[in-house]
Design an enzyme around this catalytic site. Structure first.
Site, PDB file in Angstrom:
ATOM      1  N   LYS A  16       0.828  -1.217   0.000  1.00 19.67           N
ATOM      2  CA  LYS A  16       0.000   0.000   0.000  1.00 19.67           C
ATOM      3  C   LYS A  16       0.860   1.263   0.000  1.00 19.67           C
ATOM      4  CE  LYS A  16      -1.862  -1.500   3.806  1.00 19.67           C
ATOM      5  NZ  LYS A  16      -1.319  -2.872   3.841  1.00 19.67           N
ATOM      6  N   HIS A  41       4.795   0.757   6.254  1.00 16.48           N
ATOM      7  CA  HIS A  41       4.627   0.982   4.815  1.00 16.48           C
ATOM      8  C   HIS A  41       5.976   1.364   4.217  1.00 16.48           C
ATOM      9  CE1 HIS A  41       0.024   1.842   5.230  1.00 16.48           C
ATOM     10  NE2 HIS A  41       0.394   0.682   5.729  1.00 16.48           N
TER      11      HIS A  41
END
Ligand code: GDP
Ligand code: IMO
Ligand code: MG
Length: 426
Positions: A16, A41
């Site tokens: 993501k 992330h």
């Protein structure tokens, strides 16, 4: 005034961060809408790797306003450390805004997370032990401390002391722990963190709506994923927030009519960290190959990720739960060496076949996945920039996923770097 949601469609770590960073070049604002520092992330720009936990993945672009939305739970020391690391890499962090309504993670939330996991024994959830569940629990029982409480020492102290009274009874009498040191928390939060965090606190809902009115592009970045969703995931093996697209509205303060795209991020295989059912999990040499080629160790906790084949029963369910408009399939390059690549298309439950997620969780633990097998491409694809240049076997694999789910695959990850994405349609 369009808003785009980036949502994980599996059990997290789908890439993501990378896709958010890629799309951020076309955006004005990036909002993280839920979760906390349980997220990790990763963005790789040339030879530099950025591992973000709380800061939105758009931060690397000077034109982006990054916002930590009201749905996020914040551990201030982690946030400040993360900002320090970014600054040491010459990233300007001064544009970061934090919603006044986001909740705080306090030191005893981490302690409670650790202890409750220990008490669960072999039934433990395998949480990240970051205090996420206990902080959201206090939010739900309406005793939580919010970021805006940092602006008012009197309110902060009153709330903390009444919270400590209740927690201490449990910590000392049930769990046999030391009581909460409220003086230490008051000092850290009010004297150390508040002066640094206060300038970033804002009315994020007002800011976001001003941007929408100016026709700016907003990206809503999810953490965790659809099957870790508190309502729709594999409960109780889930996180304590709503990563699904509905959570993007709640966690940022915009209505659903503003959302024009929902991009589902899926790895070309599936991984999971922590406990819980995983129908296509592999326990063989293919699993080892995926771990090694995909570097499947948690960005955040370093735990080895469980690996298995892509599961389109899950993906179809994710399509419905999130109103996905399209897919980004990441880490296709990890499959480069395989002779055969498989996709699960159905589950067999007690001799019957279904392509729907069973509503009874016990069934999910026992389903037998039914696979379609594909010939592997057995060639490196990491340098390929155009879908048409992929080997025919890889194109067949991607096209079949798109056909089964019924939506386009618009981005294909062929390596960890920002540049290693074959964009089919923007
Ligand atoms: P997130 O939590 O969804 O943002 O994903 P993570 O960053 O935790 O995990 C994804 C991992 O895969 C990171 O190490 C990324 O650098 C890496 N990655 C992302 N996309 C690709 C890709 O297309 N190919 C390869 N080989 N690695 C990728
Ligand atoms: P990103 O955003 C993968 C998992 C934990 C555990 C469960 C509950 O990087 O995809 P928690 O600490 O949230 O109470 O743990 O959820 N989990 C994740 N797994 N990626 C994540 O985030 C995760 N955040 C939480 O491993 O199984
Ligand atoms: Mg991650």
């Amino acid at each position: 005034m369009p808003a785009t949601v980036v949502v994980g469609t599996q059990w997290g770590d789908e890439g993501k961060g990378k896709i958010t960073d890629l799309l951020a070049s076309q955006m004005d604002v990036v909002v993280r809408y839920q979760g906390g520092h349980n997220a990790g992330h990763t963005i790789v720009v040339e030879d530099e790797t950025f591992a973000l936990q709380l800061v939105p993945s758009g931060i690397l672009y000077p034109h982006i306003t990054p916002i930590i939305g009201n749905g996020v739970v914040i551990e201030p020391s982690v946030l400040l450390e993360e900002l320090g690391v970014l600054e040491s890499k010459n990233i300007d962090t001064s544009r970061l805004k934090i919603s006044s309504n986001s909740h705080l993670i306090l030191p005893f939330h981490l302690e409670i997370d650790r202890i409750t996991e220990r008490y669960l024994g072999k039934n433990k959830l395998g949480t990240t032990k970051r205090g996420i569940g206990p902080s959201y629990a206090d939010k739900a029982t309406r005793i939580g401390l919010r970021v805006q409480d940092l602006l008012d020492p009197k309110i902060f102290k009153t709330k903390l002391e009444s919270m400590a009274k209740e927690k201490n009874a449990i910590l000392t009498r049930v769990y046999n722990q030391l009581p909460i040191d409220t003086e230490e928390i008051l000092h850290k939060f009010l004297d150390v963190y508040a002066p640094k965090i206060s300038p970033m606190i804002c009315d994020s809902v007002d800011f976001i709506h001003d941007c929408l009115n100016k026709n700016q592009n907003i990206l809503l970045e999810g953490a965790q994923a659809t099957f870790l969703d508190l309502d729709h995931g594999t409960y109780p093996y889930v996180t304590s927030s709503n990563p699904t697209a509905g959570g993007a509205c709640v966690g940022s303060g915009i209505g659903p009519m503003h959302i024009t795209r929902v991009i589902g991020i899926a790895k070309s295989y599936v991984t999971r960290v922590g406990s819980g059912p995983f129908p296509t999990e592999l326990f063989d040499t293919t699993s080892e190959l995926l771990v090694q080629r995909g570097h499947e160790y948690g960005t955040n906790t370093g735990r080895k990720r469980r690996c298995g084949w892509l599961d389109t029963v899950m993906l179809k369910h994710a399509l419905r739960l999130n109103s996905l408009s399209e897919l980004a399939i990441t880490k296709l390059d990890v499959l480069d060496e395989l002779e055969t690549v498989k996709i699960c298309t159905k589950y067999e439950i007690n001799g019957e076949f279904t392509d729907k997620m069973p509503y009874h969780q016990s069934d999910l633990h026992h389903v037998k996945p039914v696979y379609e097998a594909f010939i592997g491409w057995k060639t490196p694809i990491s340098e390929i920039e155009d879908f048409e240049d992929l080997p025919i076997e890889a194109k067949n694999y991607i096209n079949r996923i798109s056909e089964i789910i019924g939506i386009p695959v618009n981005y294909i990850g062929v390596g960890p770097k920002r540049s290693q994405v074959a964009v089919i349609s923007n």
